[in-house]
Design a protein around this motif. Structure first.
Motif, short mmCIF file in Angstrom:
data_model
loop_
_atom_site.label_atom_id
_atom_site.label_comp_id
_atom_site.label_asym_id
_atom_site.label_seq_id
_atom_site.Cartn_x
_atom_site.Cartn_y
_atom_site.Cartn_z
N HIS A 257 2.74 -11.77 9.96
CA HIS A 257 2.33 -10.95 11.11
C HIS A 257 2.92 -11.50 12.39
O HIS A 257 2.88 -12.70 12.63
N HIS B 75 -5.54 -6.88 16.75
CA HIS B 75 -4.42 -6.96 15.81
C HIS B 75 -3.60 -5.67 15.81
O HIS B 75 -4.12 -4.60 15.48
N PHE C 87 2.53 -15.49 18.71
CA PHE C 87 2.33 -16.20 17.46
C PHE C 87 2.92 -15.37 16.31
O PHE C 87 2.84 -14.14 16.32
N HIS D 17 -10.07 -15.14 16.04
CA HIS D 17 -8.82 -15.86 15.78
C HIS D 17 -9.03 -17.33 16.08
O HIS D 17 -8.33 -17.93 16.89
N HIS E 266 -10.21 -8.97 15.26
CA HIS E 266 -10.85 -10.03 14.47
C HIS E 266 -10.86 -11.33 15.26
O HIS E 266 -10.03 -11.54 16.15
N HIS F 275 -0.69 -14.08 7.32
CA HIS F 275 -2.06 -13.61 7.54
C HIS F 275 -3.00 -13.98 6.40
O HIS F 275 -4.16 -13.57 6.39
N HIS G 137 2.74 -15.62 12.02
CA HIS G 137 2.12 -16.44 10.97
C HIS G 137 1.83 -15.63 9.74
O HIS G 137 1.79 -14.40 9.77
N HIS H 267 2.68 -11.27 16.53
CA HIS H 267 1.91 -10.80 17.69
C HIS H 267 2.86 -10.24 18.75
O HIS H 267 4.01 -10.67 18.85
N HIS I 157 -8.86 -11.33 18.64
CA HIS I 157 -7.48 -10.83 18.67
C HIS I 157 -7.50 -9.34 18.34
O HIS I 157 -8.25 -8.91 17.47
CU1 C2O Z 1 -4.48 -10.51 12.69
CU2 C2O Z 1 -2.71 -13.76 14.41
O1 C2O Z 1 -3.59 -12.16 13.52
#
Ligand code: C2O
Length: 529
Positions: A435, A49, A490, A94, A92, A494, A492, A437, A47
């Motif tokens: 967080h 980020h 998404f 995911h 990172h 973190h 969520h 997306h 992902h």
């Molecule tokens: Cu850094 Cu869904 O995340």
């Protein structure tokens, strides 16, 4: 690759043999193309980020949300444009807790000839903060979920992979920046830890925050900075102190009650040239682990440098509670499998729904109109209104079960949204780094207690424009954004363990009109489940 830390050697998954992984460098508006070849024995996704993935939801990366994992031996090519974005981001894994070792920085420079809105620093350094586990992190997630209880503390905090001298066998395993007296340094700070929010400070030095989550801010001068996992800050530090060796320290911020956590700081050095190697170091003082005061003053001081696209009129009002639950024990062998509070099983939820990942990605299910993988009834407001901070959703203090399901909330293209995120005290109040997306959002307000529209003060002048908000412990945050990016996005906590427990949901943003408002078809190499 093999790493040796804290007196043990073990194998970790990482990228291109580097730990932390390689930095992705780009410039604003660049097209970024990254082929990920999975040579590990475990499923992988990556992902990006903070990258808003305009019309490129297929490349976002969260497993079972926008794609199925890249299986061992398979590959997938991520492609996206840094459309009107620059600053400090990170990438990172995911999938499961793999991002415990699979992460690295993304540094995006302004277009050629465009200066920073502050004096040009002498040098830049990236500091990526993490947690180190002696155990395989994918096995760790399984073990934690099987126990029903909380995660063990990390074995160390790390700065660019280094624990520093306060841990066993780490006397020489530290990160250091050599500085020239009188010069100003730009530090790109990234919190890539799994489960801990962290304080950072440099002894005797002030830090000037100039960017948060890859958007410029008005300068804010601080002694300490708190980063939740998923947050990035750029700070300027001037080497204006007497020539010496100064500590950089990274330690815990824990706002919840009754949890165990790593309490030893990770130490690095801010080393002036001319200071003797063995010269006495100036110790960095971190705040107490539960200093909520510093966290809220950091947050309240955050102001956008320029404001664009802030919706003043709202057409969609949403209200999501966030917090932990304890499910009744329904497992065999409760001593081993129901180690949550009161002999129950820990869970977490938004609007009292614990999110369960589907078996095929939501984006594929939505795009191909496959029935039965999710429902579109994620509630826009809590199903029950109660005293969120002091009460329990079922009005029975010892029954804090959440609903369980794969529920999404559908947004019309272009909706102007205000979303209130409200912490709950069902198990314990806690600061949650939430967080989103696919978007940055304007943080128009935050406060303590239950959100009250009659008294909440909103900043519609210069709110920060961020992608991860540490919702204050026992408090609320109000965010705004325009849903102008079609796809499945998404949202969520973190803190990785909270996400595993279900503190997540997804938005479906519908297509608008014409090619610039429509999600393109999936790439041909999209992994199969
Ligand atoms: Cu850094 Cu869904 O995340």
């Amino acid at each position: 690759m093999k790493v040796t830390k804290l007196c043990h050697t073990r194998d970790i998954v990482t990228v291109n043999g580097l730990y932390p992984g390689p930095v992705v460098y780009a410039q604003e508006d660049d097209r970024v193309i990254i082929k990920v070849i999975n040579e590990a024995q475990t499923n992988v996704t990556i992902h990006w980020h903070g990258v808003r993935q305009r019309l490129s939801c297929w490349s976002d990366g969260p497993s079972y949300i926008t794609q199925c994992p890249i299986q061992p031996g398979q590959s997938f090519t991520y492609e996206f444009t840094m459309y009107q974005q620059k600053g400090t981001f990170f990438w990172h894994a995911h999938v499961s807790w793999l991002r415990g070792t699979v992460y690295g920085a993304i540094v995006v420079y302004p277009k050629t000839g465009v200066p920073y809105p502050f004096p040009y620093p002498y040098e830049e350094h990236t500091l990526i903060f993490g947690e180190y586990w002696d155990m395989d992190v994918v096995k760790l997630e399984k073990a934690v979920l099987a126990s029903g209880g909380g995660p063990p503390p990390a074995d160390a905090f790390i700065i660019n992979g280094h624990p520093g001298p306060l841990y066993n066998c780490s006397a020489n395993d530290f990160y250091q920046i050599s500085v020239v007296p009188g010069k100003t340094y730009l530090l790109r700070l990234i919190n890539a830890a799994l489960n801990m929010e962290q304080f950072f400070s440099i002894s005797n030095h002030k830090m000037t925050i100039v960017e948060a989550d890859a958007e410029y801010t008005k300068p804010q001068i601080v002694d300490h900075i708190m980063l939740g996992p998923g947050q990035t800050y750029n700070v300027l530090v001037k080497a204006d102190q007497p020539i010496a060796k100064y500590e950089m320290a990274l330690g815990p911020y824990m706002s919840a009650q009754n949890t165990t956590f790593q309490n030893i700081s990770s130490i690095g050095y801010f080393h002036y040239s001319g200071a003797a190697i063995n010269s006495l170091t100036q110790q960095a003082l971190l705040p107490q682990f539960n200093n909520n005061q510093i966290v809220s003053s950091n947050l309240n001081g955050l102001r956008s440098l320029n404001v664009t696209n802030l919706p003043l009129e709202i057409d969609t009002n949403l209200f999501f509670t966030i917090g932990l639950n304890v499910q009744k024990c329904n497992r065999q062998n409760p001593n081993k499998t129901c180690q949550g509070a009161n002999g129950g099983i820990f869970a977490a939820s938004m609007n009292n729904v614990s999110f369960v990942k589907p078996t095929i990605s939501l984006l594929q299910a939505y795009y191909n109109m496959i029935n039965g993988l999710y429902t579109s009834d994620f509630p826009g407001v809590p199903l029950k209104i109660y005293d969120f901070i002091n009460g329990a959703p079922n009005n029975i203090p010892n029954n804090t079960n959440s609903l369980i399901g794969t529920k999404v909330h559908v947004l019309e293209y272009g909706s102007k949204i205000q979303l209130i995120l409200q912490d709950t005290g069902t198990v314990s109040t806690e600061n949650h780094p939430i967080h989103l997306h696919g978007f940055s959002f304007h943080l128009v307000g935050s406060g303590s207690g239950n959100y009250n529209p009659a008294t909440a003060q909103l900043n519609l002048v210069d709110p920060p424009y961020i992608n991860t908000i540490g919702v204050p412990v026992g408090g609320w945050a109000a965010i705004r954004f325009i849903a102008d990016n079609p796809g499945v996005w998404f949202m969520h906590c973190h803190l990785e363990v909270h996400m595993s427990w279900g503190l997540a949901m997804a938005f479906i943003v519908k297509n608008g009109v014409g090619p610039f408002e429509t999600l393109p078809h999936p790439p041909a190499d999209l992994p199969r489940c």
